[in-house]
Design an enzyme around this catalytic site. Sequence first.
Site, PDB file in Angstrom:
ATOM      1  N   ASP A 100      10.665   2.486   3.879  1.00  0.00           N
ATOM      2  CA  ASP A 100       9.412   1.773   3.397  1.00  0.00           C
ATOM      3  C   ASP A 100       8.903   2.149   1.692  1.00  0.00           C
ATOM      4  O   ASP A 100       8.994   3.753   1.731  1.00  0.00           O
ATOM      5  CB  ASP A 100       8.251   1.398   4.743  1.00  0.00           C
ATOM      6  N   ASP A 201       8.009  -2.475  -0.680  1.00  0.00           N
ATOM      7  CA  ASP A 201       6.563  -2.841  -1.105  1.00  0.00           C
ATOM      8  C   ASP A 201       6.124  -4.128  -1.653  1.00  0.00           C
ATOM      9  O   ASP A 201       6.766  -3.866  -3.271  1.00  0.00           O
ATOM     10  CB  ASP A 201       5.604  -2.667   0.104  1.00  0.00           C
ATOM     11  N   GLU A 258      10.728  -6.868  -0.452  1.00  0.00           N
ATOM     12  CA  GLU A 258       9.072  -7.962   0.066  1.00  0.00           C
ATOM     13  C   GLU A 258       8.459  -8.771  -1.601  1.00  0.00           C
ATOM     14  O   GLU A 258       7.999  -7.901  -2.205  1.00  0.00           O
ATOM     15  CB  GLU A 258       7.911  -6.812   0.615  1.00  0.00           C
ATOM     16  N   HIS A 323       4.511  -6.340  10.397  1.00  0.00           N
ATOM     17  CA  HIS A 323       3.463  -6.249  10.734  1.00  0.00           C
ATOM     18  C   HIS A 323       2.303  -7.076  10.228  1.00  0.00           C
ATOM     19  O   HIS A 323       1.349  -7.084  10.368  1.00  0.00           O
ATOM     20  CB  HIS A 323       3.583  -5.379  11.094  1.00  0.00           C
ATOM     21  N   ASP A 324       2.494  -8.225   9.692  1.00  0.00           N
ATOM     22  CA  ASP A 324       1.591  -9.198   8.200  1.00  0.00           C
ATOM     23  C   ASP A 324       1.534 -10.343   9.462  1.00  0.00           C
ATOM     24  O   ASP A 324       0.614 -11.320   8.432  1.00  0.00           O
ATOM     25  CB  ASP A 324       2.424  -8.804   7.421  1.00  0.00           C
TER      26      ASP A 324
END
Length: 549
Positions: A100, A201, A258, A323-324
């Site tokens: 990430d 990210d 993302e 995870h969001d």
Amino acid sequence: MTEEKDWIKDLVIYQIYPRSFYDSNGDGIGDLPGILQKMDYLEELGVNALWLSPVFRSPNDDNGYDISGYQEIMEEFGTMEDWDRLRDGCKRRGMKLIMDLVVNHSSDEHPWFQESRTSRDNPKSQYYIWRDPVDGRPPNNWASAFGGGAWEYEPQRGQYYFHYFSKKQPDLNWASPQLREEILSMMEWWVDKGVDGFRVDAISYLDKPQDFPDSKLPPQPDGFSFPDCLAGRPGTHAYIREMNRRVYAPRNVLTVGEVSAPTVEELANYVNTSREEFDMAIPFVLPMVEIDTWSPEKLRRDAEESYAALKDQGWWARFFSNHDKPRQVSLYGDDGEYWEASAKLLGLFLHSLPGTPFVYQGEEIGMTNVKLPRIEDYDDPDTQNRYRQLLLSGASPEAALARAQLESRDNARTPMQWDNTEHGGFTTGQPWLKVNPNAREINVEAQRQDPRSIFHFYRRLIALRKERPALARGDLSFLDTGCNELIALTRSLPGERLLAVFNFSAEAHTLPARLLEGAGEALLSSYDRQGGCQGPALRPYEAALFPIN
Ligand code: NOJ
Ligand code: CA
């Protein structure tokens, strides 16, 4: 996409949230040695790529999405030697390793920020976004994504710094050539160390409008407004292309951005191959919006539109979970009576779409949302903020808690449920976040022993991708079913055609019989346990995949 980049089409990417995966030393926090101990499990599942949420040095204001040392490993997670071992373990098993990359912002504890905040003329002065007060107040009305204003005053400089996320996540200033050089060379360093790809990210916000105009969007309950001119600026696309040319393209690195992209046109701006930006993108949607707006019909339409937009020049990241978001079976399926069938249906739907499927840890055993009894039990700053905003807008504490239980990102962050022992076998200590009490029934060990389990369904699904090239590379067509809850699609390559059917509801529905003409015996069915799919009358959450002769 160039021929040599074609390998990304054959991946099934498993996302690990390291804090919650497996704790090897009993401190209640998942870690790198814990991941290493579970590599056989991942191999058994059949995935061939891992994406690790951030494992870099961090004070964990946002669980690692606030990095204070880009070339160091978070102490709680282990050491760089552990990371090297993980990389070697992946290589031995033919798995790609994706890290990430969080470069929209750093932690305020990063040495760059510590220096930048001290004065207006230190060498790192321009590494962050600093602005003078306007009439003694912040430069504009922008809200931070995690609540409150997006500006924080720094007395040493007599200036405000901008933070789109929490105030411990100051935005980096991409307009500074020195800062860009630091980031790009850090990326090269990781690739040289053996990283195969990056999930990048919050990448839509790199370029900032120099004049920072007030947002015209209606204010949040706390009075601040989300920025209306921050995402997807041409300058941001230019920075992404710079990363691509300098780091990704020469080294054949996989990239997943993302992004904030509410339309397919905006999505295509990041992933159309002619733009030379990302290989695929994860569009970010707020959980509260997703919960309130999704429908089977919308899932189908989104898939159809993104397919049309990118089929000639692009590729897709396919995911229902990360995870969001709340857990997929609780959000789009049924975590009660039809838990098993609906978890299998969602897996089959996702893996039958063109693109690279992502499996988020625990999805393969149908992990569900959790209902923590008190707001203090939630760790996520975003959940705490939403709760505060709801109270400010007049909701009762009970109603605000109920909403948090539905929306919270912690639904996806509760520890992985390995077995039916205390704390789901995740840790021998006290877990950093409560384990879902249903670990007694829903766990890896129980499902490994049950050949009809969700786990074994996913195993077959992932294996099928290798056996049936049409699943990975075939053309997509949706068929008319005459019913919004019924979805039917085909995937075709010359010489191979597959049909997938789905009943996205807790009611029985019947497909037009002609759709099943030519269908052979089902390769997979969400009703395997009950003998498989028996024709056009689909039971609640029944789904099946057929070869077409
Ligand atoms: C997106 C990440 O997925 C999320 O977990 C994080 O809070 C924000 N970006 C900020 O880095
Ligand atoms: Ca640990």
